[in-house]
Design an enzyme around this catalytic site. Structure first.
Site, mmCIF file in Angstrom:
data_model
loop_
_atom_site.group_PDB
_atom_site.id
_atom_site.type_symbol
_atom_site.label_atom_id
_atom_site.label_comp_id
_atom_site.label_asym_id
_atom_site.label_seq_id
_atom_site.Cartn_x
_atom_site.Cartn_y
_atom_site.Cartn_z
ATOM 1 C CB CYS A 1 -0.804 0.124 1.251
ATOM 2 S SG CYS A 1 -2.010 -1.185 1.420
ATOM 3 C CE LYS B 1 12.199 -2.919 -6.391
ATOM 4 N NZ LYS B 1 12.870 -3.951 -6.770
HETATM 5 C C1 AGP Z 1 13.163 -9.965 -6.045
HETATM 6 O O1 AGP Z 1 13.105 -10.092 -7.535
HETATM 7 C C2 AGP Z 1 11.903 -9.887 -5.492
HETATM 8 N N1 AGP Z 1 10.944 -8.707 -6.031
HETATM 9 C C3 AGP Z 1 12.014 -10.092 -4.031
HETATM 10 O O2 AGP Z 1 12.218 -11.482 -3.551
HETATM 11 C C4 AGP Z 1 12.727 -9.211 -3.085
HETATM 12 O O3 AGP Z 1 14.102 -9.542 -3.214
HETATM 13 C C5 AGP Z 1 12.606 -9.554 -1.384
HETATM 14 O O4 AGP Z 1 11.135 -9.180 -1.374
HETATM 15 C C6 AGP Z 1 13.341 -8.663 -0.591
HETATM 16 O O5 AGP Z 1 13.287 -7.369 -0.736
HETATM 17 P P1 AGP Z 1 14.440 -6.363 -0.096
HETATM 18 O O6 AGP Z 1 15.726 -6.738 -0.814
HETATM 19 O O7 AGP Z 1 13.678 -4.943 -0.368
HETATM 20 O O8 AGP Z 1 14.294 -6.669 1.257
#
Ligand code: AGP
Length: 591
Positions: A2, A586
């Site tokens: 969100c 993201k």
């Molecule tokens: C990666 O392509 C993914 N979108 C996901 O696994 C991501 O790496 C994970 O959520 C960790 O995020 P962060 O590096 O922001 O902690």
């Protein structure tokens, strides 16, 4: 996840300008979006969509303006993604947008306040609004907000507006999920869950501490801390934001391409990294903690740290971290591109003493993780908007390799792939497009690699899964006889990564031959010299991309780029939304 964007000004603001900022939150991932404005009678008017922000643009006239604007992108956690549950929610003079989850929702619902109250939505947000509404009957708006936050538990951030006679006011609260307060050059006051969304003409901003409340009216701004004491808002950070340049209509593709420059020039960051690492006493042991791609970067870092610095290293996902271990002479490295991932932040916050010797590696200096860790290294690669980590993953690898060299006192030996090597990889794109068309027809894929290429295989499998929705698994090529080989047939293609490591090359090639005898669909990525030595008979049965020979720790990056391009084109050939894959966010701010 969100996103909140809300704004109050003495002058009217164009809704179309506001939507440009709200759109900046899109990359975080969402399934509905909405905003409220004030109409000419000073009443709320709301717009909602289950589609993209551009759909809101179509619903609102170009000239429409308002002195109060409350916007939200919703990633459903409590109640389905539908218009009824889409924020902002309104009751009479109040409206609210909210990120997070009210963890004690079920208990609170039994409170006498809610006796005979019929909820109109399935959201926990409505509960917050109803509480504020109820307290407003006998309290000022700000006191009603203060009373409400005492009742709700969990990671939450919200902005609530109150419109009254001659006065409009906003109150914002945050606990554990990010919220920024910003002041624009024209005096407009904004709240945003992402500093990038408010970066345009921003004079300065303040990152709310946990349990802070910021109360703004057309004239005044007040900050209350968790003890409910009014404090001076003095930590306003000067803003010097520049929106990143996008070289393609797809962020992910643009970010894959950004690596051409990032990788070959990453040496410019060595001194900064050195300045941080030299402050850290060489540990006896390292624990690395991360999720998703950041976890995969940790797997590769383990190999770097054990080989280069001779320090035993373990890699954990935060939810699997083992507290029975002691922390003596240990360094904890937290990897997270966003620095806001709830799982990782809650872990470090849950035992501050235990994790006191911590280093975070992030791409956002002003994040929850940076605030909690003793040392911090910024990846310094600019905002990444595609949900799939690409340039942040490669820079994590670069930083971790540099750290391993600094800890080994051998930092003279740092050679990054040059721009001509990286450009060579991009020159294979036509071939990769052809291969991605072929492999996009399959439902499953294996990615196999050994040593440094095992983490790359896991990362490639994650990329393929998240953006092309093809089931993919990464495994060590040395392990196939212990299980994976049972699955190999013509319907189960294999992407095989062969290294040029002389200690293992023979067994890697023999594993490749075992795979060749079981499936017709093999995509081999191997160094030029290795490919040249393969039998013509072998080559005739497989798809091959030969990467330049690169004899150091950075070699995995060459495979990575081929595989990032391959995943991107797989998704493109299936006509999918690459930047915002379904169900993913993201920034994962909820556990
Ligand atoms: C990666 O392509 C993914 N979108 C996901 O696994 C991501 O790496 C994970 O959520 C960790 O995020 P962060 O590096 O922001 O902690």
């Amino acid at each position: 996840m969100c996103g909140i964007y809300s704004s109050l000004s003495t002058n009217k603001m164009l809704c179309s300008d506001f939507l440009i900022s709200l759109k900046e939150l899109e990359y975080r991932g969402y399934d509905s979006a909405g905003l409220v404005t004030l109409d000419k009678n000073k009443k709320y008017k709301s717009y909602k969509t289950l589609s993209k922000i551009d759909d809101l643009k179509l619903k609102i006239s170009k000239e429409e303006s308002s002195s109060l604007l409350i916007g939200h992108t919703r990633w459903a956690t409590h109640g389905k993604p539908n218009i009824k549950n889409c924020h902002p929610h309104i009751i009479e003079n109040l409206s609210i947008v909210h990120n997070g989850v009210v963890e004690n929702y079920d208990d609170l619902k039994k409170n006498k306040i809610f006796k005979n109250v019929k909820f109109k939505t399935d959201t926990d947000t409505e509960m917050i609004l109803l509480l504020i509404y109820n307290y407003c009957k006998s309290n000022s708006f700000i006191n009603a907000v203060k009373k409400t936050i005492k009742l709700i538990k969990g990671s939450n951030a919200f902005v609530c507006s109150n419109i009254g006679k001659g006065i409009n006011e906003l109150a914002a609260y945050k606990n554990n999920t990010p919220l920024y307060f910003g002041i624009k050059n024209n005096g407009e006051k904004v709240f945003s869950s992402d500093v990038n969304a408010m970066s345009n003409s921003l004079k300065g901003y303040y990152y709310l501490d946990n349990n802070d409340i910021v109360h703004i009216t057309n004239k005044n701004t007040a900050l209350y801390n968790k003890k409910n004491k009014r404090i001076v808002l003095k930590k306003i950070v000067d803003s010097n934001f520049k929106r990143p340049k996008i070289v393609s209509s797809c962020y992910t593709y643009s970010e894959i391409k950004d690596q051409k420059k990032i990788i070959s020039t990453y040496g410019k960051n060595i001194q900064k990294i050195y300045n941080v690492v030299r402050k850290i006493k060489k540990p006896n042991e390292i624990n690395i903690i991360g999720c998703g791609s950041s976890y995969n970067a940790g797997l590769l870092a383990k190999a770097f740290l054990e080989k280069n610095s001779n320090i035993p290293t373990s890699v954990y996902r935060p939810s699997e971290f083992n507290f029975f271990l002691n922390n003596k002479n240990k360094l904890f490295i937290f990897i997270s591109q966003s620095g806001e991932t709830a799982d990782i932040c809650s872990l470090i916050e849950s035992k501050k003493e235990f994790f006191s010797n911590s280093l975070s590696i992030v791409n956002n200096d002003d994040s929850r993780l940076v605030r909690e860790s003793k040392y911090n290294i910024n990846l310094n690669v600019g905002l990444e908007r595609g949900v799939a980590a690409t340039k942040t993953f490669s820079s994590q690898i670069l930083v971790l390799n540099i750290i391993s060299k600094i800890l080994s006192k051998d930092n003279n030996n740092l050679v990054f792939p040059s721009s001509s090597v990286i450009n060579k990889l991009f020159s294979y794109e036509k071939e990769i497009i052809k291969l991605s068309k072929k492999y996009s027809k399959f439902k499953n894929l294996f990615v196999l690699g050994r040593n440094y290429n095992f983490p790359i295989a896991c990362e490639a499998a994650l990329k393929i899964k998240e953006i092309s929705y093809i089931h993919a698994e990464g495994a060590p090529s040395s392990e196939i006889k212990h299980g994976p080989i049972a699955l190999f047939d013509n319907k189960f293609p294999v992407i095989f990564l062969v290294s040029n490591k002389k200690e293992t090359i023979h067994s890697e090639i023999s594993s490749l031959n075992e795979v060749i005898s079981r499936t017709n669909n093999i995509f081999l990525i191997a160094p030029d010299t290795v490919v040249k030595k393969l039998e013509p008979k072998t080559l005739s049965k497989i798809d091959v991309i030969a990467v330049p020979d690169f004899q150091n720790d950075m070699a995995p990056i060459l495979y990575l780029i081929i595989l990032q391009l391959f995943s991107y084109h797989l998704a493109k050939s299936k006509k999918l939304n690459i930047d915002q894959p379904r169900n993913l966010a993201k920034v994962v701010t909820v556990e």
